[in-house]
Structures are given as structure tokens and as C-alpha cells.
Motif scaffolding. Structure first.
Motif, PDB file in Angstrom:
ATOM      1  N   VAL A   1      68.625   6.690  64.139  1.00 24.19           N
ATOM      2  CA  VAL A   1      69.612   6.141  65.074  1.00 24.19           C
ATOM      3  C   VAL A   1      70.783   5.607  64.261  1.00 24.19           C
ATOM      4  O   VAL A   1      70.594   4.810  63.342  1.00 24.19           O
ATOM      5  N   LEU A   2      71.977   6.079  64.564  1.00 21.38           N
ATOM      6  CA  LEU A   2      73.155   5.700  63.776  1.00 21.38           C
ATOM      7  C   LEU A   2      73.744   4.400  64.320  1.00 21.38           C
ATOM      8  O   LEU A   2      74.513   4.391  65.280  1.00 21.38           O
ATOM      9  N   VAL A   3      73.330   3.301  63.707  1.00 20.16           N
ATOM     10  CA  VAL A   3      73.841   1.974  64.020  1.00 20.16           C
ATOM     11  C   VAL A   3      74.216   1.304  62.707  1.00 20.16           C
ATOM     12  O   VAL A   3      73.693   1.659  61.659  1.00 20.16           O
ATOM     13  N   PRO A   4      75.112   0.315  62.712  1.00 22.48           N
ATOM     14  CA  PRO A   4      75.791  -0.250  63.878  1.00 22.48           C
ATOM     15  C   PRO A   4      76.856   0.700  64.446  1.00 22.48           C
ATOM     16  O   PRO A   4      77.335   1.584  63.756  1.00 22.48           O
TER      17      PRO A   4
ATOM     18  N   MET B   1      69.852  -1.522  58.362  1.00 24.81           N
ATOM     19  CA  MET B   1      68.884  -0.430  58.399  1.00 24.81           C
ATOM     20  C   MET B   1      68.982   0.315  59.706  1.00 24.81           C
ATOM     21  O   MET B   1      69.169  -0.305  60.757  1.00 24.81           O
ATOM     22  N   ALA B   2      68.850   1.645  59.679  1.00 22.05           N
ATOM     23  CA  ALA B   2      68.819   2.417  60.902  1.00 22.05           C
ATOM     24  C   ALA B   2      67.590   2.041  61.699  1.00 22.05           C
ATOM     25  O   ALA B   2      66.507   1.905  61.158  1.00 22.05           O
ATOM     26  N   ILE B   3      67.735   1.861  63.041  1.00 21.85           N
ATOM     27  CA  ILE B   3      66.641   1.446  63.908  1.00 21.85           C
ATOM     28  C   ILE B   3      66.168   2.645  64.697  1.00 21.85           C
ATOM     29  O   ILE B   3      66.963   3.355  65.286  1.00 21.85           O
ATOM     30  N   ASN B   4      64.867   2.870  64.724  1.00 26.77           N
ATOM     31  CA  ASN B   4      64.313   4.036  65.395  1.00 26.77           C
ATOM     32  C   ASN B   4      64.034   3.723  66.863  1.00 26.77           C
ATOM     33  O   ASN B   4      63.591   2.648  67.207  1.00 26.77           O
ATOM     34  N   ILE B   5      64.331   4.651  67.762  1.00 22.74           N
ATOM     35  CA  ILE B   5      64.029   4.514  69.179  1.00 22.74           C
ATOM     36  C   ILE B   5      63.112   5.653  69.568  1.00 22.74           C
ATOM     37  O   ILE B   5      63.414   6.811  69.326  1.00 22.74           O
ATOM     38  N   SER B   6      61.960   5.339  70.156  1.00 17.26           N
ATOM     39  CA  SER B   6      61.025   6.396  70.525  1.00 17.26           C
ATOM     40  C   SER B   6      61.576   7.193  71.689  1.00 17.26           C
ATOM     41  O   SER B   6      62.345   6.693  72.488  1.00 17.26           O
TER      42      SER B   6
ATOM     43  N   GLY C   1      75.148   4.588  68.083  1.00 21.49           N
ATOM     44  CA  GLY C   1      73.916   3.928  68.486  1.00 21.49           C
ATOM     45  C   GLY C   1      72.890   4.873  69.063  1.00 21.49           C
ATOM     46  O   GLY C   1      71.875   4.427  69.601  1.00 21.49           O
ATOM     47  N   GLN C   2      73.119   6.191  68.957  1.00 21.70           N
ATOM     48  CA  GLN C   2      72.208   7.183  69.511  1.00 21.70           C
ATOM     49  C   GLN C   2      71.406   7.845  68.387  1.00 21.70           C
ATOM     50  O   GLN C   2      71.746   7.768  67.213  1.00 21.70           O
ATOM     51  N   GLU C   3      70.333   8.519  68.775  1.00 22.62           N
ATOM     52  CA  GLU C   3      69.479   9.215  67.816  1.00 22.62           C
ATOM     53  C   GLU C   3      70.136  10.527  67.391  1.00 22.62           C
ATOM     54  O   GLU C   3      70.628  11.283  68.229  1.00 22.62           O
ATOM     55  N   HIS C   4      70.125  10.793  66.084  1.00 18.90           N
ATOM     56  CA  HIS C   4      70.714  12.021  65.541  1.00 18.90           C
ATOM     57  C   HIS C   4      69.741  12.657  64.554  1.00 18.90           C
ATOM     58  O   HIS C   4      69.031  11.966  63.831  1.00 18.90           O
ATOM     59  N   GLU C   5      69.765  13.987  64.511  1.00 18.68           N
ATOM     60  CA  GLU C   5      68.955  14.728  63.541  1.00 18.68           C
ATOM     61  C   GLU C   5      69.855  15.152  62.385  1.00 18.68           C
ATOM     62  O   GLU C   5      70.820  15.879  62.582  1.00 18.68           O
ATOM     63  N   LEU C   6      69.512  14.705  61.170  1.00 19.60           N
ATOM     64  CA  LEU C   6      70.327  14.996  59.996  1.00 19.60           C
ATOM     65  C   LEU C   6      69.593  15.978  59.091  1.00 19.60           C
ATOM     66  O   LEU C   6      68.361  15.964  59.001  1.00 19.60           O
TER      67      LEU C   6
END
Length: 552
Positions: free
Chosen positions: A370-373, A443-448, A348-353
Motif C-alpha cells: 500500500v503506497l502511503v503516506p 512503513m508501507a501498511i498492508n490492507i487485506s 493510499g491504495q494497494e499496488h503490485e510492484l
């Protein structure tokens, strides 16, 4: 080098590669994480990790045997968990993307050709008297047979990248139209299945009898109207013309700008008829007009010599259209021998791929998501209850030790025994839920990560062909439309190509109509600008989208 400059350079390299034998191979210009989708359960793994779908733009799909050269990695996890190779390669023409093509052909009588219905006069009879009026019949072969040959070119072998117009996109969803222009524009085949855009739709040569005007501008306007009707992720115009326009250069350039605004690519095939009966042309100006049509970022100009050359250049253009594909990467892979995992932490955290090919990044720009679920804690799913059990158990243990080691208090007459308040129990953190089982896609959800309160937001269509698909909203501005160029593409013919913008700030989201044809509505009220709240219903065209947001 800027992103736009790299994109132009990559496209130029690609056009050179397909147009010139022996040219260097094209390079990927960009890539995007499109969505995450549920994994497929197996006998050994009842609760599989999600998959990640990536769109790659700039070259045709690799062969299946070459997919192992590609890898998706977490920049921060390289030392902990290796990247994964794709399980599936999906070429553009076999993807769910839709394509719309209009073929616009010049219909001047002598350019189009009249040799199939006008007979040349017989040779003169030397014995006949020479007096009297001689009638000269103008017979021009034109380009009719050349264009027919190109339209009816046979499809390639199964599994090959398409090279003909009628096979350029997905056979079930791609659309096409055919228009002949001279005096105005004649729609010979209105927007319908692309596979049916064939030579017979041109009609007979005789339909152009007596038509000696070349109103290219009218043909471009009608083609634009046909393409605006098409709900497609890619829209393309093929122009086959000698370049003369009754409206002049400025008229054509203004129309080309409209195509560019609508994110419609133009492939201009400059084919001169070679007819001695078409007078008054300025070859230099005609070339200028055709080059102006093919001047867009993803457009192209082709100078055509003959029938074979037209077929070859159309094949190049169709290959360029198919210069994109999809890769499906597994969320995690467990090596049966070493028991080591490869893939990603679904936390559930933001990752750089980063997307790699043969151990080199394909572009300078990575993708952050953001890797969800949340996935992977146990076979049964999330272990959210540990957030209560562990802290709660520690608190109870400390309380018990304190109770056993404290001195027994002396009794005090007439005074009640003090009662200790129970130790506080830590509340569970908010749980990130997986998408509902009935949803077609997640869908991956973006968090600012900017200043202020972090915000999470997304759109969910509640009707139409993309019902329940979840779309992320980006930090900054998210463009919503029905064509390539928008961040969120919705297949709705009543939407504009870039219909509206959704701007994110630390305080929430604002929807802004982008001068769309049919307007933007929030809760059934037309708006130009509106501050969104959770569960607002936004109508773009005929598609209703539920807006969802939370503050983290």
C-alpha cells in the motif's frame, strides 16, 4: 517451480559461481520492499515524494555505475507512468543490517600443531653406542599457521565486496567470537567486535598441550550459545575441523537441526591435518559429519587442501554472506525537459510492484504494498477538502436552480410557510496521514483483500534501537523475531529468532507466542494467545511495541 525450489536453485548457482572459477553468475533468489522513507527536501522541491527501500537477496551488490540497469515499476501503471531507477545502492556490509560470526576451530594437540614449543630430537650420533632407550618426540605442524593466515588476511580495497572474516559485515555493528574445542570448548574470544577476530585470539599452540580429545559436539553447543546472545539480522558459524566427533554422527546431525531452526548458516571447512599421530579416524565418516554440518539451505561444505585453499574458500563464504544489498528508489521523478512523471501514485491504495533488471523481472514473484503516506496532490499536501467542496458545491447549485425555477406557492391563511430542509453535505473520507516528523522511518501498511471487513494493522516499537520505526502486518501470518527468516526483525537479544506470530483475520489480529524463551506479554500480562485491540502494548524480549489498527 515452487518459491523454495527456486531459492535453493539460485543458492546452488551462487555457491558454484564463487567456488568454481568461470561458473555462471548467480541469480536473485528473492526481493522485498523493506520500508518507505521520507524524501529529502530540496530548493526546487519542498515537499518531495517518499522513497522505497528494496532488499535484494541472491547476489552481491552491483557497482554504482550499473545501478541504472535496475528499475522498479507498478504493474498497473506501466502504460501511464514509467518505472524509476535507484538513486542509491547499499551493499550488505555498509547497510544497517548486523552480522554475528563464530569461528570454531578443532584443538586436538596434533591437529592444532605443537611445532612452536616441541623440538624435534637431534639426529642420532653414529659414534654413540646404540644401547639404551630411545625417546621419540612427536612433532606436528598442524593447522595453526594455516588458520592464522586466513584470519589475518588483509582486507580488500575500499568499495570492494569483503572477502575476509573480520571485514564480513558492517564495521560498527558486526560481532564475532572465536572458540577452540578439544576436551570441551574453550571460548578464546567471546562475542565482541568482528574486526577483532584475528590470529592472536587463538592463543599460543602450547595451550593445547596434552589435549587429544575432539568433542565437536561441545564446540557446536558453545558456538550456538554465543550466537543466541548476539542480536543480529544474520548469524553464521564457520567450522574448521577434520570432521571427527567423539559424540558421533547422530549428535552432530541433531545439533545441525538446532542451527537450522535458529536460522543460523553453517560454513563447514573440512581441513585434514595430515598428522601421522592422530590414529583411529574413519575418513568417510568424518566427511559425512562435515557435509551434514553444511547441509542447510544457506549453508555450505568446503573440502580444503592447504592454506591457500582455506583462504580462497573463506573468501567464497564471506562473499556468499554478502550476497544481498539494498536499492533506494525515488517515489516520483519529474523529467525537466518533457515534464513527464515517472514513479508511483501515492494514493493510499494497494499496488503490485515488479523489480526489473535490463527490462526483465528478476523473479517470478512480485511485491504487493500500500503506497502511503498519500502524496502528490499539491505543493501544500493533500487536497482532502475537495471531497467536501466539490460535492457540496454541486448540491448547492442544484438547490439554487430548483429554487429559481419552482412556481411561487399561493398563500394559505392561518398556515405557516413550509421550510425546506438544508441539503446534506458529504462527509470527508478518512484521510491517510503521513508519519510524524519525529519518526525515524515510515512503513508501507498492508490492507487485506479477503472476505469480511478489510483490516489495517501495524507495530511501532516505543523503546529500543528501532524506536518509532513502523512495521507492516501482513495478510495471513506475520512472524516477529530477531533473526533472518522473520517478517519483522527486531534487534533485541532477549527475543527468540522467531519469537511470536501475529495472525490476521477479517475480525482483527491475534498475537500467538511461538514457544519463545522469554515469553510474550500484552499490557504486562504473559500470554500464549491474545486477541489484540488498538493501543495494546506487546512486549517481545525487552522491546515494547504499540499495536495500531483500524477498520476500513
Amino acid at each position: 517451480m515452487s518459491t523454495s525450489t527456486r531459492a535453493l536453485a539460485a543458492w546452488a548457482a551462487f555457491v558454484a559461481a564463487v567456488a568454481v572459477p568461470g561458473a555462471a553468475a548467480a541469480q536473485v533468489s528473492s526481493w522485498q520492499i523493506v520500508e518507505t522513507t521520507p524524501g529529502e527536501p530540496t530548493e526546487k522541491q519542498k515537499n518531495p515524494p517518499p522513497n522505497i527501500k528494496v532488499r535484494v537477496i541472491g547476489e552481491p551488490a552491483p557497482k554504482d555505475e550499473d545501478k541504472s540497469k535496475w528499475k522498479l515499476e507498478d504493474v498497473d501503471q506501466k502504460k501511464k507512468m514509467k518505472g524509476v531507477t535507484p538513486t542509491t545502492v547499499i551493499p550488505f556490509h555498509k547497510s544497517s543490517d548486523s552480522l554475528a560470526i563464530v569461528v570454531l576451530v578443532e584443538g586436538h594437540q596434533y591437529y592444532f600443531g605443537n611445532d612452536k614449543y616441541v623440538q624435534a630430537p637431534p639426529p642420532p650420533d653414529p659414534s654413540a653406542p646404540s644401547e639404551g632407550i630411545k625417546i621419540i618426540t612427536k612433532v606436528s605442524k598442524g593447522v595453526y599457521d594455516v588458520i592464522c593466515t586466513a584470519l589475518d588476511a588483509p582486507a580488500g580495497k575500499e568499495g570492494e565486496i569483503p572477502t575476509t572474516i573480520s571485514t564480513a559485515g558492517n564495521a560498527s555493528s558486526s560481532k564475532g567470537a572465536l572458540i577452540v574445542y578439544s576436551v570441551g570448548a574453550d571460548v578464546r574470544y567471546p562475542m565482541g567486535p568482528l574486526k577483532d577476530v584475528t590470529c592472536d585470539k587463538l592463543g599460543a599452540q602450547e595451550l593445547q598441550k596434552g589435549k587429544t580429545s575432539r568433542e565437536l559436539g561441545e564446540g557446536l553447543r558453545e558456538s550456538l550459545a554465543q550466537l543466541k546472545k548476539a542480536s543480529a539480522t544474520r548469524r553464521v558459524l564457520f567450522v574448521i575441523s577434520d570432521g571427527f566427533s567423539a559424540g558421533g554422527v547422530d549428535d552432530v546431525k541433531a545439533l545441525q537441526k538446532q542451527y537450522e531452526t535458529e536460522k543460523i548458516d553453517i560454513f563447514a571447512f573440512h581441513l585434514e591435518a595430515g598428522s601421522e599421530f592422530i590414529a583411529g579416524d574413519d575418513p568417510q565418516k568424518n566427511t559425512q559429519i562435515m557435509k551434514a554440518l553444511g547441509a542447510g539451505e544457506n549453508s555450505a561444505y568446503y573440502k580444503i587442501k592447504d592454506a591457500k585453499d582455506l583462504g580462497d574458500k573463506i573468501a567464497n563464504a564471506v562473499t556468499a554472506i554478502n550476497s544481498r544489498f539494498y536499492l533506494i528508489f525515488p517515489g516520483q521523478v519529474l523529467d525537466a525537459k518533457t515534464k513527464l512523471k515517472s514513479g508511483f501514485d501515492w494514493d493510499g491504495q494497494e499496488h503490485e510492484l515488479v523489480l526489473m533488471r535490463e527490462d526483465e523481472a528478476v523473479t517470478e514473484k512480485n511485491q504487493t504494498t500500500v503506497l502511503v503516506p498519500v502524496w502528490g496532490q499539491s505543493k501544500g499536501g493533500s487536497l482532502w477538502w475537495l471531497w467536501i467542496a466539490i460535492p457540496g458545491g454541486l448540491i448547492l447549485l442544484v438547490g439554487l436552480v430548483a429554487l429559481l425555477t419552482r412556481k411561487k406557492p399561493q398563500p394559505q391563511p392561518q398556515m405557516p410557510m413550509p421550510v425546506m430542509a438544508p441539503p446534506p453535505v458529504a462527509a470527508p473520507p478518512p484521510q491517510i496521514q503521513a508519519a510524524p516528523a519525529q519518526a525515524n522511518k515510515t512503513m508501507a501498511i498492508n490492507i487485506s483483500s479477503g472476505d469480511g471487513v478489510p483490516v489495517v494493522g501495524w507495530l511501532v516499537p516505543i523503546n529500543g534501537p528501532q524506536q518509532y520505526q513502523t512495521f507492516k502486518l501482513f495478510a495471513g501470518v506475520t512472524k516477529v523475531g530477531n533473526a533472518h527468516g522473520a517478517h519483522i526483525i527486531i534487534n533485541d537479544g532477549f527475543m527468540s529468532s522467531e519469537h511470536a506470530h501475529i495472525a490476521m483475520s477479517p475480525n482483527g489480529f491475534t498475537v500467538i507466542d511461538n514457544n519463545s524463551t522469554n515469553g510474550t506479554f500484552v499490557n504486562e500480562r504473559r500470554v500464549q494467545r491474545h486477541e489484540l485491540i488498538d493501543n495494546d502494548v506487546i512486549k517481545f524480549g525487552k522491546t515494547d511495541c504499540k499495536f495500531k489498527t483500524i477498520n476500513t
